[in-house]
Design an enzyme around this catalytic site. Structure first.
Site, mmCIF file in Angstrom:
data_model
loop_
_atom_site.group_PDB
_atom_site.id
_atom_site.type_symbol
_atom_site.label_atom_id
_atom_site.label_comp_id
_atom_site.label_asym_id
_atom_site.label_seq_id
_atom_site.Cartn_x
_atom_site.Cartn_y
_atom_site.Cartn_z
ATOM 1 N N ARG A 113 -3.226 -0.607 5.586
ATOM 2 C CA ARG A 113 -3.679 -1.637 4.896
ATOM 3 C C ARG A 113 -2.837 -2.839 4.553
ATOM 4 O O ARG A 113 -3.231 -4.185 4.796
ATOM 5 C CB ARG A 113 -4.271 -1.343 3.554
ATOM 6 C CG ARG A 113 -5.461 -0.160 3.441
ATOM 7 C CD ARG A 113 -5.586 0.496 2.274
ATOM 8 N NE ARG A 113 -4.497 1.209 2.007
ATOM 9 C CZ ARG A 113 -4.347 2.352 0.896
ATOM 10 N NH1 ARG A 113 -5.002 2.028 0.120
ATOM 11 N NH2 ARG A 113 -3.442 2.974 0.710
ATOM 12 N N ASP A 169 -8.323 3.590 1.596
ATOM 13 C CA ASP A 169 -7.125 3.890 2.860
ATOM 14 C C ASP A 169 -7.980 4.445 4.136
ATOM 15 O O ASP A 169 -8.736 5.433 4.057
ATOM 16 C CB ASP A 169 -6.419 5.077 2.196
ATOM 17 C CG ASP A 169 -5.103 5.246 3.114
ATOM 18 O OD1 ASP A 169 -4.975 4.818 4.001
ATOM 19 O OD2 ASP A 169 -4.137 5.974 2.512
ATOM 20 N N CYS A 185 0.794 -1.205 0.155
ATOM 21 C CA CYS A 185 0.112 0.013 -0.117
ATOM 22 C C CYS A 185 0.933 1.266 -0.115
ATOM 23 O O CYS A 185 2.075 0.947 -0.156
ATOM 24 C CB CYS A 185 -0.945 0.210 1.096
ATOM 25 S SG CYS A 185 -0.073 0.392 2.753
#
Length: 116
Positions: free
Chosen positions: A15, A85, A9
């Protein structure tokens, strides 16, 4: 040959550590595309995944230069939806992200290793 997976990410504190922490029985690592948080622990809001008995023991790092691999968006294994996100939101966003990562991990394993 051992299957090796790198979950990536942007900053490697939200994440991708959750994706790495799935506890699946293959070599799984995570990294960020940017160096924004190198050396930092996962965001405190991502730690509630531990309530699901999945430990996160991680320090953020950037994807190694010159790394080569087959690249796919994780969502392509299930519904082609991006993983939002959660960094700029609250704890609920992290829980939703965890749930999405869990579904995508199962879909990934079904495709790569096979269904039970």
């Amino acid at each position: 040959m051992t299957l090796s997976v790198l979950v990536v990410c942007l900053g490697n504190i939200c994440r991708s550590p959750m994706g790495q922490a799935r506890g699946i029985d293959i070599e799984v690592d995570s990294a960020g595309t940017g160096a924004y948080h190198v050396g930092e622990d996962p965001d405190d809001r991502s730690r509630p995944v531990q309530q699901h008995k999945i430990p996160i023991n991680h320090s953020a790092r950037q994807k190694p230069g010159g790394a080569t691999a087959t690249v796919r968006l994780w969502g392509s294994y299930l519904d082609n939806k991006p993983i939002g996100d959660p960094y700029y939101g609250g704890i609920d966003g992290f829980e939703q992200c965890y749930e999405q990562c869990t579904k995508l991990s199962k879909a990934f394993l079904d495709e790569v290793i096979g269904k039970d």
